[in-house]
Design a protein around this motif. Sequence first.
Motif, mmCIF file in Angstrom:
data_model
loop_
_atom_site.group_PDB
_atom_site.id
_atom_site.type_symbol
_atom_site.label_atom_id
_atom_site.label_comp_id
_atom_site.label_asym_id
_atom_site.label_seq_id
_atom_site.Cartn_x
_atom_site.Cartn_y
_atom_site.Cartn_z
ATOM 1 N N GLY A 1 -18.991 18.094 -29.670
ATOM 2 C CA GLY A 1 -17.562 17.825 -29.847
ATOM 3 C C GLY A 1 -17.287 16.665 -30.784
ATOM 4 N N GLY A 2 -18.057 15.591 -30.652
ATOM 5 C CA GLY A 2 -17.867 14.448 -31.537
ATOM 6 C C GLY A 2 -18.139 14.793 -32.988
ATOM 7 N N THR A 3 -19.174 15.609 -33.221
ATOM 8 C CA THR A 3 -19.518 16.007 -34.590
ATOM 9 C C THR A 3 -18.389 16.797 -35.242
ATOM 10 O OG1 THR A 3 -21.865 16.098 -34.000
ATOM 11 C CG2 THR A 3 -21.193 17.263 -35.980
ATOM 12 N N VAL A 4 -17.909 17.804 -34.547
ATOM 13 C CA VAL A 4 -16.881 18.682 -35.116
ATOM 14 C C VAL A 4 -15.573 17.919 -35.349
ATOM 15 C CG1 VAL A 4 -15.455 20.717 -34.673
ATOM 16 C CG2 VAL A 4 -17.907 20.763 -34.135
ATOM 17 N N LEU A 5 -15.137 17.149 -34.371
ATOM 18 C CA LEU A 5 -13.859 16.435 -34.503
ATOM 19 C C LEU A 5 -13.935 15.334 -35.554
ATOM 20 C CD1 LEU A 5 -12.847 16.269 -30.739
ATOM 21 C CD2 LEU A 5 -11.867 17.719 -32.526
ATOM 22 N N ALA A 6 -15.072 14.648 -35.667
ATOM 23 C CA ALA A 6 -15.212 13.622 -36.694
ATOM 24 C C ALA A 6 -15.165 14.234 -38.092
ATOM 25 C CB ALA A 6 -16.512 12.848 -36.498
ATOM 26 N N ALA A 7 -15.774 15.395 -38.260
ATOM 27 C CA ALA A 7 -15.730 16.069 -39.563
ATOM 28 C C ALA A 7 -14.294 16.421 -39.940
ATOM 29 C CB ALA A 7 -16.596 17.325 -39.534
ATOM 30 N N ILE A 8 -13.522 16.911 -38.978
ATOM 31 C CA ILE A 8 -12.108 17.199 -39.241
ATOM 32 C C ILE A 8 -11.360 15.925 -39.614
ATOM 33 C CG2 ILE A 8 -9.954 18.009 -38.192
ATOM 34 C CD1 ILE A 8 -11.679 19.918 -36.485
ATOM 35 N N ALA B 1 -22.721 10.209 -57.478
ATOM 36 C CA ALA B 1 -23.383 11.007 -58.512
ATOM 37 C C ALA B 1 -22.995 12.474 -58.497
ATOM 38 C CB ALA B 1 -24.911 10.889 -58.367
ATOM 39 N N LEU B 2 -22.737 13.032 -57.314
ATOM 40 C CA LEU B 2 -22.478 14.466 -57.220
ATOM 41 C C LEU B 2 -21.009 14.793 -56.962
ATOM 42 C CD1 LEU B 2 -25.605 15.530 -55.099
ATOM 43 C CD2 LEU B 2 -25.318 15.607 -57.583
ATOM 44 N N PHE B 3 -20.383 14.058 -56.065
ATOM 45 C CA PHE B 3 -18.982 14.298 -55.717
ATOM 46 C C PHE B 3 -18.220 12.996 -55.923
ATOM 47 C CE2 PHE B 3 -21.667 17.120 -53.224
ATOM 48 C CZ PHE B 3 -21.100 18.365 -53.486
ATOM 49 N N THR B 4 -17.762 12.749 -57.126
ATOM 50 C CA THR B 4 -17.247 11.434 -57.501
ATOM 51 C C THR B 4 -15.798 11.182 -57.095
ATOM 52 O OG1 THR B 4 -16.716 12.321 -59.700
ATOM 53 C CG2 THR B 4 -18.845 11.226 -59.426
ATOM 54 N N GLY B 5 -15.034 12.200 -56.791
ATOM 55 C CA GLY B 5 -13.667 11.997 -56.348
ATOM 56 C C GLY B 5 -13.617 11.618 -54.882
ATOM 57 N N THR B 6 -12.556 10.932 -54.469
ATOM 58 C CA THR B 6 -12.422 10.521 -53.072
ATOM 59 C C THR B 6 -12.355 11.732 -52.146
ATOM 60 O OG1 THR B 6 -11.253 8.510 -53.740
ATOM 61 C CG2 THR B 6 -11.052 9.175 -51.449
ATOM 62 N N VAL B 7 -11.530 12.713 -52.498
ATOM 63 C CA VAL B 7 -11.394 13.899 -51.658
ATOM 64 C C VAL B 7 -12.715 14.653 -51.565
ATOM 65 C CG1 VAL B 7 -10.236 16.129 -51.404
ATOM 66 C CG2 VAL B 7 -8.922 14.122 -52.127
ATOM 67 N N SER B 8 -13.359 14.884 -52.699
ATOM 68 C CA SER B 8 -14.629 15.605 -52.676
ATOM 69 C C SER B 8 -15.722 14.799 -51.977
ATOM 70 C CB SER B 8 -15.063 15.951 -54.105
ATOM 71 O OG SER B 8 -15.240 14.773 -54.879
ATOM 72 N N GLY B 9 -15.662 13.467 -52.093
ATOM 73 C CA GLY B 9 -16.647 12.628 -51.419
ATOM 74 C C GLY B 9 -16.528 12.721 -49.909
ATOM 75 N N TYR B 10 -15.319 12.584 -49.380
ATOM 76 C CA TYR B 10 -15.123 12.725 -47.938
ATOM 77 C C TYR B 10 -15.510 14.125 -47.462
ATOM 78 C CZ TYR B 10 -12.605 8.291 -47.220
ATOM 79 O OH TYR B 10 -12.268 6.963 -47.102
ATOM 80 N N LEU C 1 -5.046 4.960 -39.497
ATOM 81 C CA LEU C 1 -4.978 5.884 -38.365
ATOM 82 C C LEU C 1 -6.102 6.920 -38.410
ATOM 83 C CD1 LEU C 1 -1.116 6.489 -38.127
ATOM 84 C CD2 LEU C 1 -2.545 5.110 -36.599
ATOM 85 N N CYS C 2 -6.337 7.489 -39.575
ATOM 86 C CA CYS C 2 -7.386 8.507 -39.681
ATOM 87 C C CYS C 2 -8.772 7.904 -39.497
ATOM 88 C CB CYS C 2 -7.287 9.229 -41.024
ATOM 89 S SG CYS C 2 -5.898 10.361 -41.143
ATOM 90 N N TRP C 3 -9.007 6.720 -40.055
ATOM 91 C CA TRP C 3 -10.317 6.087 -39.884
ATOM 92 C C TRP C 3 -10.539 5.707 -38.417
ATOM 93 C CZ3 TRP C 3 -14.911 6.059 -41.381
ATOM 94 C CH2 TRP C 3 -15.795 5.020 -41.088
ATOM 95 N N THR C 4 -9.486 5.299 -37.721
ATOM 96 C CA THR C 4 -9.599 5.008 -36.294
ATOM 97 C C THR C 4 -9.988 6.259 -35.516
ATOM 98 O OG1 THR C 4 -7.974 3.220 -36.437
ATOM 99 C CG2 THR C 4 -8.345 4.191 -34.267
ATOM 100 N N ALA C 5 -9.360 7.394 -35.830
ATOM 101 C CA ALA C 5 -9.712 8.647 -35.157
ATOM 102 C C ALA C 5 -11.157 9.041 -35.441
ATOM 103 C CB ALA C 5 -8.758 9.757 -35.603
ATOM 104 N N LEU D 1 -12.534 13.250 -41.084
ATOM 105 C CA LEU D 1 -12.886 12.839 -42.444
ATOM 106 C C LEU D 1 -12.099 13.635 -43.485
ATOM 107 C CD1 LEU D 1 -16.750 12.458 -42.011
ATOM 108 C CD2 LEU D 1 -15.160 10.616 -42.594
ATOM 109 N N LEU D 2 -11.921 14.921 -43.222
ATOM 110 C CA LEU D 2 -11.139 15.737 -44.147
ATOM 111 C C LEU D 2 -9.684 15.262 -44.210
ATOM 112 C CD1 LEU D 2 -12.503 19.303 -43.278
ATOM 113 C CD2 LEU D 2 -13.122 17.858 -45.229
ATOM 114 N N LEU D 3 -9.123 14.902 -43.065
ATOM 115 C CA LEU D 3 -7.755 14.373 -43.050
ATOM 116 C C LEU D 3 -7.681 13.008 -43.742
ATOM 117 C CD1 LEU D 3 -6.684 15.308 -39.406
ATOM 118 C CD2 LEU D 3 -5.975 16.416 -41.541
ATOM 119 N N LEU D 4 -8.707 12.177 -43.533
ATOM 120 C CA LEU D 4 -8.739 10.855 -44.160
ATOM 121 C C LEU D 4 -8.730 10.953 -45.675
ATOM 122 C CD1 LEU D 4 -9.107 7.768 -43.996
ATOM 123 C CD2 LEU D 4 -11.568 8.165 -43.704
#
Length: 439
Positions: free
Chosen positions: A122-129, A198-207, A145-149, A131-134
């Motif tokens: 549960g922690g893995t799946v919810l944390a991944a979600i 090096a591979l995903f240089t944008g903030t959105v792609s990095g997260y 707020l997103c980093w706290t979650a 990060l996408l929102l962050l």
Amino acid sequence: MRIIRPAPGERRWHLTTVDPTPTSLPTALAEPTARVHRTWILLLFGANLGLWMAFFTPIQVLLPLQIERIAPAGKEAALAWVMAAGAFAAIIANPLAGALSDRTCLRVGGRELGRRHAWTFGGTVLAAIGLLLLSRQQTLLGVALCWTAVQIFLNAMLASLTAAVPDRVPVAQRAAVSGWVGIPQSLGLVVGAVLVTALFTGTVSGYTAVAVALLVLGLPFALRTADDPLPRHHRPPLSPRTLVAQMWISPRRHPDFAWAWGTRFLVQLGNAFGTLYLLYFLTDGVRHPDPESGLLILILLYTAGMMTTAVISGRVSDRSGRRKAFVIWSGVEMAVAALILAIWPTFPAAIVAAVLLGGGYGVYLAVDAALITEVLPAAASRAKDLGVINIANAAPQVLGPLLSAPIVVHLGGYPTLYVLTAVITLVGSALVLKIRSVR
């Protein structure tokens, strides 16, 4: 109730009450004796790698860049407040998730499940979600707020993974296994830094890359390894009052646990002081022409030093049965690294410091983690007690930003910060001498 046959010379049958609770502890609470195999260690290594990628890649790279774009004029203070909010949430979430994990009894389709893996999954799946929102946030409030979650969900995962070592690994193997488990704390940052620089240089792609890596690395341990169920009659009572009361572990009754907590807190506070503003140190203190690339080089060297010492020192500690001497030596080495940064704010000096700091921290992570499992108060509350220990990891992430920001801005800058780092680390490692039950 059970009918008892009359003994010789007696004429009456009689009834007696039989205690349904078994005299021996269930596997979930017993001290492990069977050595764990390489596959188990590899899967736990992978889960921790995904976890620490999700923790440290945002802290060291993504959050500073994201906040610098949102509030360039006050980036130091803004980063400090965002980090403090997330770390404060971690202080609450980790021991709470651990306490609930200690009490988890699940049954699916008539089959009892273990008490840890549900929290890992549960922690893995919810944390991944999270990060996408962050990755989509454009305001400081949204980032906070997103980093706290994300911190809450990652700490639920961390609580269950941390308990895996005392749950499954015998004492004679713990420092070596802890060395392998400790490596991802730095390797995760290296892999994450490579991904987002090096591979995903944008903030959105990095997260997004970090979120996917968390799922790919974190879920196999929960899905493919054994997790001993907790019989319901062994489950501790559950109530808000009980949970709150059990968060306090008396230093008088458990002094070794208290000294271990103090050691961990001060060493991690020194580590927070020394690493939080590393990107800004390269930018404003060293004036490196490409601070992001410079940071990646330092991280690689730090990780190389750590990987060199973590497993080796763990094995030597297991064979010798000694823990405290290794912790003290690691503190001295890390303090020397901090003093180098304070005295010589140049990139070559930072390279030397990175190697020393990594080597010292590798020794510390492997041996101190094993030491702590030997001073836990009770088997029935391992995850909760380790959650209390993890407060000593998270609380410095609150205090570190709040204390180091004014030091950098108003009280002497980076030299003062790194001298203080050395002093705190030395004092913290010396406290291990107060522990009596471990050599």
